[in-house]
Write an enzyme that holds these catalytic residues in place. Structure first.
Site, PDB file in Angstrom:
ATOM      1  N   ARG A  45      35.578  43.889  38.348  1.00 20.90           N
ATOM      2  CA  ARG A  45      36.969  43.603  38.729  1.00 20.90           C
ATOM      3  C   ARG A  45      37.579  44.742  39.550  1.00 20.90           C
ATOM      4  O   ARG A  45      38.427  44.508  40.406  1.00 20.90           O
ATOM      5  CB  ARG A  45      37.819  43.318  37.487  1.00 20.90           C
ATOM      6  CG  ARG A  45      37.634  41.908  36.970  1.00 20.90           C
ATOM      7  CD  ARG A  45      38.498  41.638  35.750  1.00 20.90           C
ATOM      8  NE  ARG A  45      38.525  40.214  35.431  1.00 20.90           N
ATOM      9  CZ  ARG A  45      39.109  39.707  34.352  1.00 20.90           C
ATOM     10  NH1 ARG A  45      39.720  40.501  33.481  1.00 20.90           N
ATOM     11  NH2 ARG A  45      39.107  38.414  34.145  1.00 20.90           N
ATOM     12  N   GLY A  52      40.149  32.468  32.132  1.00 22.81           N
ATOM     13  CA  GLY A  52      41.171  31.461  31.854  1.00 22.81           C
ATOM     14  C   GLY A  52      41.797  30.872  33.107  1.00 22.81           C
ATOM     15  O   GLY A  52      42.044  29.659  33.176  1.00 22.81           O
TER      16      GLY A  52
HETATM   17  C1  3PG Z   1      41.527  38.097  31.552  1.00 23.99           C
HETATM   18  O1  3PG Z   1      40.917  39.111  31.213  1.00 23.99           O
HETATM   19  O2  3PG Z   1      41.062  36.951  31.446  1.00 23.99           O
HETATM   20  C2  3PG Z   1      42.863  38.264  32.200  1.00 23.99           C
HETATM   21  O3  3PG Z   1      43.091  39.609  32.459  1.00 23.99           O
HETATM   22  C3  3PG Z   1      43.966  37.660  31.374  1.00 23.99           C
HETATM   23  O4  3PG Z   1      44.079  38.306  30.137  1.00 23.99           O
HETATM   24  P1  3PG Z   1      44.839  37.579  28.945  1.00 23.99           P
HETATM   25  O5  3PG Z   1      44.001  36.412  28.541  1.00 23.99           O
HETATM   26  O6  3PG Z   1      45.022  38.603  27.875  1.00 23.99           O
HETATM   27  O7  3PG Z   1      46.181  37.107  29.505  1.00 23.99           O
HETATM   28 MG    MG Z   2      41.366  35.814  28.735  1.00 24.89          MG
END
Ligand code: 3PG
Ligand code: MG
Length: 397
Positions: free
Chosen positions: A36, A377
């Site tokens: 990332r 997500g």
């Molecule tokens: C992830 O790592 O998927 C994103 O940075 C989002 O993080 P979160 O699910 O804690 O919002």
């Molecule tokens: Mg996540």
């Protein structure tokens, strides 16, 4: 694509508040996968080249609005410095006097990282006052965090209403890859949907059925579909209460002329352990004391044939319990076949989701895919057809 890019806003001499997702895995105080971080480098370098001052906004973990020292972004500094090849300045807070002073002291050509936005309760609440406090530090907002764009937080959504805003290079790349894969794809389109549970992928399947020509169902969720056909899956992971839903999905797919591809044969073992004695059986012949842990060789061949007949592939979720060999065999073989078709220019392949990317990296297939998303997500929500608040706000800016 109604959003602006870094090329559409004058950045010279401007403080560019750049939302990045450096929510990277850390073990023993060290970043274990800098992907990332590597992927945001072009954005930061472009801002510098245009005379802008990049000030990075990011979250790390889920500290729930409190200062949690173990969730300080400081831990990412060595990896950021290595990737960007220069010293990265750091401020103890993302708003207020500490942030303001650090921005004031930021020399031309310098890069500043601000402390975890989620140390403030206003971040996840998308509190307008907190968004204002963030916006007060900079002149321009750039969102390069596609993987956090499914969150309507102050640093991903609220702030974009307050400053001239644009998408960073990684955000652009993610959106354009997804658009090619599902927006206006070349047909036939095949999707691979894997993972443990049907229940977490219902919306995904519902959206894909209307948009793709075939769906390869893998992982534990395939067992639920087999059970829905009256097949005894032994000790396999299976959501027996979801078999009715699985039947509805099968009927919907048939009506939409979308082929659902389930394994014809499976690899079973008595337990999910490295070195467990595994055998291949027909999908309807799992012994009562065994569990299905991977798709079998015939199923894998069938998946490879479907890939060979497709022009576009979207992949989310492994075909088997890939973390422990030999149950990575189907995922690896299918991924390598997709990689080869992609290299030959026959297939556009896009993959995303934490497990998926780990599996594709492990097999070495990832580097040949057309695009591998950094998002978990957010990738899933995009495939589900949902509006991502962090993207929508850039479009209306
Ligand atoms: C992830 O790592 O998927 C994103 O940075 C989002 O993080 P979160 O699910 O804690 O919002
Ligand atoms: Mg996540």
């Amino acid at each position: 694509m109604g959003w602006k890019s870094l090329d559409d806003i004058d950045l010279d001499g401007k403080v560019v508040l750049t939302r990045v997702d450096i929510n990277v895995p850390v073990e023993g105080g060290k970043v274990t996968d800098a992907t990332r971080i590597e992927r945001i480098a072009p954005t930061i370098q472009d801002i510098l080249a245009k005379g802008g001052k990049p000030v990075l906004l990011a979250h790390f973990g889920r500290p729930k609005g409190k200062v949690v020292p173990e969730m300080s972004l400081r831990v990412t500094l060595p990896a950021l410095e290595e990737v960007l090849g220069q010293k990265i300045l750091f401020a103890e807070d993302c708003v207020g006097p500490a942030a303001e002073a650090a921005v004031k002291d930021l020399p031309d050509g310098g890069i500043l990282l601000l402390e975890n936005t989620r140390f403030h309760a206003g971040e996840e609440k998308n509190d307008p006052d907190f968004a204002k406090a963030l916006a007060a530090i900079g002149d321009v907002y750039c969102n390069d965090a596609f993987s956090a764009a499914h969150r309507a937080h102050a640093s991903t959504e609220g702030i974009a209403r307050l400053l001239p805003s644009c998408a960073g290079r990684l955000m652009q790349a993610e959106l354009s890859a997804l658009e090619k894969a599902l927006g206006k794809p070349e047909r036939p389109v095949v999707a691979v949907v894997g993972g443990a549970k049907v229940s977490t992928k219902l919306e995904l399947l519902g959206n894909l059925i209307d948009r793709v020509d075939s769906i390869v169902i893998g992982g534990g969720m395939a067992n639920t579909f087999l059970a829905a056909q009256g097949i005894d899956v032994g000790k396999s992971l299976c959501e027996h209460d979801m078999t009715g839903t699985a039947k509805e999905i099968m009927a919907k797919a048939e009506a939409a002329n979308c082929a659902l591809i389930l394994p014809d044969d499976v690899v079973v073992a008595g337990e999910f352990k490295a070195g467990a004695a595994a055998e291949t059986v027909a999908a309807n012949a799992c012994p009562p004391d065994k569990m299905i842990l991977d798709a079998g060789p015939a199923a894998t061949e069938r998946v490879k044939e479907v890939f060979a007949g497709a022009r576009t592939l979207v992949w989310n979720g492994p075909l088997g319990a890939f973390e422990i060999p030999p149950f990575n065999a189907a995922t690896d073989a299918a991924a390598l076949a997709a990689a080869e078709l992609t290299r030959a220019g026959k297939l556009l392949s896009v993959a995303g989701g934490g497990d998926t990317v780990a599996a594709l990296n492990a097999s070495g297939a990832a580097e040949s895919f057309t695009y591998v998303s950094t998002a978990g997500g957010a990738f899933l929500e995009w495939l589900e057809g949902k509006t991502l608040p962090g993207v929508a706000v850039l479009e209306s800016a």
